[in-house]
Design a protein around this motif. Structure first.
Motif, PDB file in Angstrom:
ATOM      1  N   GLY A  95       2.928 -55.429  23.541  1.00  0.00           N
ATOM      2  CA  GLY A  95       2.725 -54.059  24.012  1.00  0.00           C
ATOM      3  C   GLY A  95       3.715 -53.679  25.103  1.00  0.00           C
ATOM      4  O   GLY A  95       4.199 -54.527  25.850  1.00  0.00           O
ATOM      5  N   GLY A  96       4.023 -52.407  25.180  1.00  0.00           N
ATOM      6  CA  GLY A  96       4.810 -51.858  26.289  1.00  0.00           C
ATOM      7  C   GLY A  96       6.234 -52.360  26.375  1.00  0.00           C
ATOM      8  O   GLY A  96       6.799 -52.461  27.468  1.00  0.00           O
ATOM      9  N   VAL A  97       6.867 -52.672  25.252  1.00  0.00           N
ATOM     10  CA  VAL A  97       8.239 -53.195  25.294  1.00  0.00           C
ATOM     11  C   VAL A  97       9.284 -52.103  25.012  1.00  0.00           C
ATOM     12  O   VAL A  97      10.480 -52.379  24.991  1.00  0.00           O
ATOM     13  CB  VAL A  97       8.453 -54.362  24.294  1.00  0.00           C
ATOM     14  N   GLY A  98       8.815 -50.865  24.751  1.00  0.00           N
ATOM     15  CA  GLY A  98       9.764 -49.767  24.533  1.00  0.00           C
ATOM     16  C   GLY A  98       9.913 -49.352  23.073  1.00  0.00           C
ATOM     17  O   GLY A  98      10.908 -48.714  22.714  1.00  0.00           O
ATOM     18  N   LYS A  99       8.927 -49.682  22.233  1.00  0.00           N
ATOM     19  CA  LYS A  99       8.996 -49.279  20.808  1.00  0.00           C
ATOM     20  C   LYS A  99       9.063 -47.760  20.681  1.00  0.00           C
ATOM     21  O   LYS A  99       9.927 -47.218  19.982  1.00  0.00           O
ATOM     22  CB  LYS A  99       7.740 -49.758  20.038  1.00  0.00           C
ATOM     23  N   THR A 100       8.122 -47.096  21.343  1.00  0.00           N
ATOM     24  CA  THR A 100       8.029 -45.640  21.183  1.00  0.00           C
ATOM     25  C   THR A 100       9.271 -44.960  21.750  1.00  0.00           C
ATOM     26  O   THR A 100       9.838 -44.054  21.129  1.00  0.00           O
ATOM     27  CB  THR A 100       6.732 -45.132  21.853  1.00  0.00           C
ATOM     28  N   ALA A 101       9.712 -45.426  22.912  1.00  0.00           N
ATOM     29  CA  ALA A 101      10.915 -44.843  23.526  1.00  0.00           C
ATOM     30  C   ALA A 101      12.114 -45.030  22.591  1.00  0.00           C
ATOM     31  O   ALA A 101      12.932 -44.115  22.412  1.00  0.00           O
ATOM     32  CB  ALA A 101      11.181 -45.504  24.878  1.00  0.00           C
TER      33      ALA A 101
ATOM     34  N   ASP B  55       1.211 -45.213  15.337  1.00  0.00           N
ATOM     35  CA  ASP B  55       0.391 -45.861  16.356  1.00  0.00           C
ATOM     36  C   ASP B  55      -0.794 -44.953  16.688  1.00  0.00           C
ATOM     37  O   ASP B  55      -0.586 -43.818  17.123  1.00  0.00           O
ATOM     38  CB  ASP B  55       1.253 -46.097  17.613  1.00  0.00           C
TER      39      ASP B  55
ATOM     40  N   GLN C 234      -2.498 -44.815  19.168  1.00  0.00           N
ATOM     41  CA  GLN C 234      -2.422 -44.326  20.553  1.00  0.00           C
ATOM     42  C   GLN C 234      -1.702 -42.980  20.619  1.00  0.00           C
ATOM     43  O   GLN C 234      -1.892 -42.215  21.555  1.00  0.00           O
ATOM     44  CB  GLN C 234      -1.645 -45.310  21.440  1.00  0.00           C
TER      45      GLN C 234
ATOM     46  N   PRO D   6       1.215 -51.703  18.731  1.00  0.00           N
ATOM     47  CA  PRO D   6       1.444 -53.050  19.277  1.00  0.00           C
ATOM     48  C   PRO D   6       0.461 -54.050  18.681  1.00  0.00           C
ATOM     49  O   PRO D   6      -0.368 -54.611  19.395  1.00  0.00           O
ATOM     50  CB  PRO D   6       1.212 -52.853  20.790  1.00  0.00           C
TER      51      PRO D   6
ATOM     52  N   LEU E  33      14.136 -52.359  29.165  1.00  0.00           N
ATOM     53  CA  LEU E  33      13.089 -52.347  30.188  1.00  0.00           C
ATOM     54  C   LEU E  33      13.283 -53.419  31.263  1.00  0.00           C
ATOM     55  O   LEU E  33      12.317 -54.004  31.732  1.00  0.00           O
ATOM     56  CB  LEU E  33      11.706 -52.506  29.540  1.00  0.00           C
TER      57      LEU E  33
ATOM     58  N   PRO F 139      18.242 -50.061  29.556  1.00  0.00           N
ATOM     59  CA  PRO F 139      17.620 -50.517  30.801  1.00  0.00           C
ATOM     60  C   PRO F 139      16.646 -49.486  31.367  1.00  0.00           C
ATOM     61  O   PRO F 139      16.614 -48.339  30.919  1.00  0.00           O
ATOM     62  CB  PRO F 139      18.820 -50.707  31.742  1.00  0.00           C
ATOM     63  N   LEU F 140      15.846 -49.930  32.365  1.00  0.00           N
ATOM     64  CA  LEU F 140      14.878 -49.038  33.007  1.00  0.00           C
ATOM     65  C   LEU F 140      15.596 -47.865  33.650  1.00  0.00           C
ATOM     66  O   LEU F 140      16.675 -48.018  34.223  1.00  0.00           O
ATOM     67  CB  LEU F 140      14.130 -49.804  34.105  1.00  0.00           C
ATOM     68  N   GLY F 141      15.005 -46.711  33.546  1.00  0.00           N
ATOM     69  CA  GLY F 141      15.568 -45.531  34.214  1.00  0.00           C
ATOM     70  C   GLY F 141      14.496 -44.470  34.290  1.00  0.00           C
ATOM     71  O   GLY F 141      13.821 -44.193  33.295  1.00  0.00           O
TER      72      GLY F 141
ATOM     73  N   MET G 244      13.844 -41.585  31.754  1.00  0.00           N
ATOM     74  CA  MET G 244      13.037 -41.705  30.537  1.00  0.00           C
ATOM     75  C   MET G 244      11.668 -41.043  30.737  1.00  0.00           C
ATOM     76  O   MET G 244      11.155 -40.370  29.845  1.00  0.00           O
ATOM     77  CB  MET G 244      12.829 -43.179  30.180  1.00  0.00           C
ATOM     78  N   ASN G 245      11.085 -41.263  31.930  1.00  0.00           N
ATOM     79  CA  ASN G 245       9.783 -40.662  32.210  1.00  0.00           C
ATOM     80  C   ASN G 245       9.911 -39.156  32.419  1.00  0.00           C
ATOM     81  O   ASN G 245       9.045 -38.385  31.997  1.00  0.00           O
ATOM     82  CB  ASN G 245       9.159 -41.318  33.458  1.00  0.00           C
TER      83      ASN G 245
HETATM   84  N1  ATP Z   1      14.171 -47.372  29.540  1.00  0.00           N
HETATM   85  C1  ATP Z   1      13.045 -47.031  30.160  1.00  0.00           C
HETATM   86  N2  ATP Z   1      13.019 -46.757  31.459  1.00  0.00           N
HETATM   87  C2  ATP Z   1      11.888 -46.410  32.095  1.00  0.00           C
HETATM   88  N3  ATP Z   1      10.702 -46.327  31.496  1.00  0.00           N
HETATM   89  C3  ATP Z   1      10.659 -46.583  30.191  1.00  0.00           C
HETATM   90  C4  ATP Z   1      11.804 -46.945  29.431  1.00  0.00           C
HETATM   91  N4  ATP Z   1      11.433 -47.141  28.162  1.00  0.00           N
HETATM   92  C5  ATP Z   1      10.133 -46.910  28.108  1.00  0.00           C
HETATM   93  N5  ATP Z   1       9.639 -46.581  29.327  1.00  0.00           N
HETATM   94  C6  ATP Z   1       8.264 -46.329  29.687  1.00  0.00           C
HETATM   95  O1  ATP Z   1       7.590 -47.576  29.629  1.00  0.00           O
HETATM   96  C7  ATP Z   1       6.316 -47.429  29.008  1.00  0.00           C
HETATM   97  C8  ATP Z   1       6.282 -48.292  27.739  1.00  0.00           C
HETATM   98  O2  ATP Z   1       7.272 -47.824  26.840  1.00  0.00           O
HETATM   99  P1  ATP Z   1       6.901 -47.511  25.322  1.00  0.00           P
HETATM  100  O3  ATP Z   1       5.672 -46.659  25.266  1.00  0.00           O
HETATM  101  O4  ATP Z   1       8.115 -47.017  24.664  1.00  0.00           O
HETATM  102  O5  ATP Z   1       6.550 -48.993  24.829  1.00  0.00           O
HETATM  103  P2  ATP Z   1       5.776 -49.399  23.507  1.00  0.00           P
HETATM  104  O6  ATP Z   1       6.273 -50.730  23.091  1.00  0.00           O
HETATM  105  O7  ATP Z   1       5.830 -48.312  22.528  1.00  0.00           O
HETATM  106  O8  ATP Z   1       4.279 -49.509  24.048  1.00  0.00           O
HETATM  107  P3  ATP Z   1       2.980 -49.757  23.113  1.00  0.00           P
HETATM  108  O9  ATP Z   1       3.036 -51.200  22.767  1.00  0.00           O
HETATM  109  O10 ATP Z   1       1.820 -49.397  24.004  1.00  0.00           O
HETATM  110  O11 ATP Z   1       3.115 -48.860  21.939  1.00  0.00           O
HETATM  111  C9  ATP Z   1       6.138 -45.944  28.741  1.00  0.00           C
HETATM  112  O12 ATP Z   1       5.418 -45.389  29.803  1.00  0.00           O
HETATM  113  C10 ATP Z   1       7.550 -45.426  28.712  1.00  0.00           C
HETATM  114  O13 ATP Z   1       7.623 -44.077  29.133  1.00  0.00           O
END
Ligand code: ATP
Ligand code: MG
Length: 309
Positions: free
Chosen positions: A11-17, A39, A41, A135, A193, A221-223, A226-227
């Protein structure tokens, strides 16, 4: 049409982004793109693209997958109104809908769980379909894997990601076997991330990830941008086109488009000769006359005639 699933059960690895970023960058390249929010969610739909989920009364992905609604895929699609599009490009979305959580249980009851999504999108007409997976290694992810041409896997460079990739590979093997399909290729692994500069720990994890031998694509990378982009319901490629993240998504889109360009063209559908009604009538009349042994004429003579005025 090329189908790419963005998948990682972690979970939360950036799939959706990544799904939203790559889809938007492809549309910016002038591709017709369909993003499927698989998803329950619904983060792609509501959090990142600022769209409403399908209403409970409307046709929806959940209803289509369970065959409680059987209309055309176009009725499930909404266009994203805030993305930069290249000439000819489109960014359409099949949003999440009520009933997606419950659906997992219902799909598991199908005789062959795995082909429901393929059935729903079989007549869709896009260059690219990108699927944002949940996820979990559940029946929804299996549906995405069954129908996909390749996968994009976002990973955080840390040790848990190594284990996650091994588990994912087990699942790929399971799905290939269960639905009897070709091996599912990696279009790429996308590290992301992490904070810059990259720590020694993260760099070591990245080397381990490289050892899997899958194509490592541009890092995201984190930035905080994105938010901010998500808060505006706009892809970062449109919201902040010059940022590291937007540039990375464009490079990833280029890789996906490379696979798309090298995909063999589908077999041409044989086009029937143009139908001309007059020719058809002439041909029927000719055949009828050729086959006529005089019986028709005799029948005609028996018919009562109206006197001519
Ligand atoms: N490059 C980035 N920089 C900063 N924040 C980010 C970045 N990529 C994603 N995020 C944030 O991190 C969180 C997790 O990202 P994301 O939702 O894309 O992951 P995910 O793998 O889809 O999560 P899930 O497993 O819950 O579906 C989100 O709040 C998203 O806005
Ligand atoms: Mg997600």
């Amino acid at each position: 049409m090329q189908i790419t699933s963005v998948v990682n059960q972690k979970g939360g690895v950036g799939k959706t982004a990544l799904t939203v970023g790559a889809a938007a960058a492809l549309a910016e390249r002038g591709r017709r793109v369909l993003l499927i929010d698989l998803d329950p969610q619904g983060h792609a739909t509501t959090e990142m693209l600022g769209l409403p989920e399908a209403s409970a009364q409307a046709p929806s992905l959940a209803k289509a997958l369970t065959k409680t609604w059987k209309g055309p895929v176009e009725d499930l699609v909404v266009s994203h109104p805030r993305s930069n599009l290249g000439p000819g490009g489109a960014l359409d979305v099949i949003p999440t809908s009520p009933g997606m959580f419950d659906l997992i249980r219902r799909l598991d009851g199908f005789r062959v769980p795995g082909w429901q999504l393929a059935r729903v999108i079989q007549f869709a007409n896009y260059d690219h379909v990108l699927i944002d997976c949940p996820p979990a290694l559940d029946v929804l992810t299996n549906n995405a894997l069954a129908t996909t041409h390749g996968i994009l896997v976002p990973v955080q460079p840390d040790r848990t990601s190594i284990r996650a990739l091994r588990l994912l590979n087990d699942q790929l093997a399971y799905v290939q076997n269960a639905v009897n399909r070709d091996p599912i290729p990696y279009f790429g692994v996308v590290p992301g991330l992490y904070r810059r500069p990259m720590s020694t720990y993260a760099s070591a994890a990245l080397v381990e990830l490289e050892n899997f031998g899958y194509p490592l694509l541009s890092h995201v990378p984190l930035g905080v941008v994105m938010n901010e982009a998500a808060a505006h319901g706009t892809p970062v490629t449109t919201f902040a086109p010059e940022t590291t993240q937007a540039v990375a998504f464009r490079q990833i889109a280029e890789v996906l488009d490379g696979y798309f360009a090298s995909r063999p063209a589908p077999a041409p559908v044989p086009i029937a000769d143009e139908f001309v009604f007059e020719d058809f009538i002439t041909s029927v009349a000719r055949t009828r006359n050729e086959n006529d042994n005089g019986a028709r004429k005799k029948l005609y003579d028996l018919m009562p005639k109206k006197p001519r005025a």
